[in-house]
Design an enzyme around this catalytic site. Sequence first.
Site, PDB file in Angstrom:
ATOM      1  N   ASP A 183      -4.405   3.663  -1.530  1.00 22.52           N
ATOM      2  CA  ASP A 183      -5.779   4.231  -0.740  1.00 22.52           C
ATOM      3  C   ASP A 183      -6.181   5.632  -0.858  1.00 22.52           C
ATOM      4  OD1 ASP A 183      -6.102   1.756   1.168  1.00 22.52           O
ATOM      5  OD2 ASP A 183      -4.046   2.326   1.527  1.00 22.52           O
TER       6      ASP A 183
ATOM      7  N   MET B 178     -11.443  -5.336   5.614  1.00 19.34           N
ATOM      8  CA  MET B 178     -10.958  -4.406   6.309  1.00 19.34           C
ATOM      9  C   MET B 178     -10.515  -5.088   7.850  1.00 19.34           C
ATOM     10  SD  MET B 178     -10.270  -1.687   4.819  1.00 19.34           S
ATOM     11  CE  MET B 178      -9.034  -0.940   5.813  1.00 19.34           C
TER      12      MET B 178
ATOM     13  N   MET C 157      -8.631   8.610   0.176  1.00 19.83           N
ATOM     14  CA  MET C 157      -9.369   9.018   1.625  1.00 19.83           C
ATOM     15  C   MET C 157      -9.823  10.528   1.218  1.00 19.83           C
ATOM     16  SD  MET C 157      -6.917   7.336   4.434  1.00 19.83           S
ATOM     17  CE  MET C 157      -6.349   5.887   4.289  1.00 19.83           C
TER      18      MET C 157
ATOM     19  N   MET D  42     -11.918   5.090   0.208  1.00 17.51           N
ATOM     20  CA  MET D  42     -12.502   5.261   1.009  1.00 17.51           C
ATOM     21  C   MET D  42     -13.013   6.745   1.143  1.00 17.51           C
ATOM     22  SD  MET D  42      -9.518   3.484   3.290  1.00 17.51           S
ATOM     23  CE  MET D  42      -8.536   3.589   1.824  1.00 17.51           C
TER      24      MET D  42
ATOM     25  N   HIS E 175      -1.245  -1.099  -4.027  1.00 14.21           N
ATOM     26  CA  HIS E 175      -2.708  -0.893  -3.486  1.00 14.21           C
ATOM     27  C   HIS E 175      -2.662   0.914  -3.396  1.00 14.21           C
ATOM     28  CE1 HIS E 175      -6.371  -1.754  -1.112  1.00 14.21           C
ATOM     29  NE2 HIS E 175      -5.608  -0.851   0.125  1.00 14.21           N
TER      30      HIS E 175
ATOM     31  N   ASP F 217      -6.979  -6.076   4.404  1.00 14.95           N
ATOM     32  CA  ASP F 217      -6.539  -4.783   4.403  1.00 14.95           C
ATOM     33  C   ASP F 217      -6.331  -4.123   5.732  1.00 14.95           C
ATOM     34  OD1 ASP F 217      -5.520  -2.334   3.517  1.00 14.95           O
ATOM     35  OD2 ASP F 217      -7.257  -1.731   2.527  1.00 14.95           O
TER      36      ASP F 217
ATOM     37  N   SER G 125       0.916  -1.157  -0.026  1.00 10.74           N
ATOM     38  CA  SER G 125      -0.076  -0.076  -0.040  1.00 10.74           C
ATOM     39  C   SER G 125       0.827   1.080   0.077  1.00 10.74           C
ATOM     40  CB  SER G 125      -0.958  -0.015   1.254  1.00 10.74           C
ATOM     41  OG  SER G 125      -1.322   1.181   1.438  1.00 10.74           O
TER      42      SER G 125
ATOM     43  N   HIS H 160      -8.435   1.687  -3.780  1.00  8.82           N
ATOM     44  CA  HIS H 160      -9.407   1.565  -2.610  1.00  8.82           C
ATOM     45  C   HIS H 160      -9.963   2.630  -2.498  1.00  8.82           C
ATOM     46  CE1 HIS H 160      -9.701   0.100   2.069  1.00  8.82           C
ATOM     47  NE2 HIS H 160     -10.647   0.293   1.300  1.00  8.82           N
TER      48      HIS H 160
HETATM   49  C1  DX5 Z   1      -6.301   1.827   5.653  1.00  6.23           C
HETATM   50  C2  DX5 Z   1      -6.028   1.374   4.345  1.00  6.23           C
HETATM   51  C3  DX5 Z   1      -4.716   0.427   4.410  1.00  6.23           C
HETATM   52  C4  DX5 Z   1      -3.442   0.837   4.959  1.00  6.23           C
HETATM   53  C5  DX5 Z   1      -2.683  -0.369   5.382  1.00  6.23           C
HETATM   54  O1  DX5 Z   1      -7.401   2.908   5.747  1.00  6.23           O
HETATM   55  O2  DX5 Z   1      -6.836   0.825   3.684  1.00  6.23           O
HETATM   56  O3  DX5 Z   1      -4.738  -0.222   3.002  1.00  6.23           O
HETATM   57  O4  DX5 Z   1      -2.759   1.448   4.009  1.00  6.23           O
HETATM   58  O5  DX5 Z   1      -1.585   0.106   5.957  1.00  6.23           O
HETATM   59  P1  DX5 Z   1      -0.836  -1.076   7.059  1.00  6.23           P
HETATM   60  O6  DX5 Z   1      -0.426  -2.286   6.253  1.00  6.23           O
HETATM   61  O7  DX5 Z   1       0.422  -0.395   7.570  1.00  6.23           O
HETATM   62  O8  DX5 Z   1      -1.729  -1.190   8.056  1.00  6.23           O
HETATM   63 ZN    ZN Z   2      -6.458  -0.078   1.461  1.00 11.79          ZN
END
Ligand code: DX5
Ligand code: ZN
Length: 215
Positions: free
Chosen positions: A34, A136, A36, A67, A32, A174, A7, A65
């Site tokens: 993320d 998650m 947000m 969010m 991956h 994740d 990620s 992904h």
């Molecule tokens: C959290 C994200 C994850 C995050 C995982 O909201 O969706 O993808 O980047 O990070 P680690 O592996 O550090 O928990």
């Molecule tokens: Zn993620």
Amino acid sequence: MALIAPSLLAADFLKLQAECEMVNNSAADWLHLDVMDGMFVPNISFGPMVIEFVRKVVNKPCDVHLMIEQPARYAEQFKNAGADHLTIHIEACPMLHQDITQIKALGMKAGVAVNPHTPVSLLSDILHEVSIVNLMSVNPGFGGQKFIAYTLEKIKQLKQMIRERNLDVLIEIDGGVTIENAKEIIDAGADVLVAGSTVFRATDPIAAVEKLKSL
Ligand code: DX5
Ligand code: ZN
């Protein structure tokens, strides 16, 4: 052997190109990403503009992904930015079927994500429409959190639902994946491990991917 998806959230954003090249040179299967929005989750990360740049360097599938609230508003922008997979949250989508249909019509693989407290039984009527379920294993919003142990049970339940119906759906875990807990997660039935801190904060990220891949 699980697929490994580092990620980018845990990367050094001053060295984004080098971080992407590291992923290219590693045994990672996907990258991956993320996204947000500060609404669905408290944190704000990056959007399609950054992904468009990243896509020019990365030669592996980009697993995006979202969010964010009402993610379908941006599906086309993420497609144009180079997303290969687009995963949206069941908690953010009252018209989930419509949104998944739109993602597929744009030519991306569709994924649905569920927060730790959302039961996998709620996926029953959408499961046959998606390629990926992102379970998650932390509350979304931040990297570097601790793996929530009861999500292992959800992996098993979901695996059973997928097997019973003979579906072609990958289970992606994740959040909080480490070298120490990865084996247990894979044994529970996970197909894809997302790993942020475990890869990008490692002294040797390529070796960390290799290690996860070998479990
Ligand atoms: C959290 C994200 C994850 C995050 C995982 O909201 O969706 O993808 O980047 O990070 P680690 O592996 O550090 O928990
Ligand atoms: Zn993620």
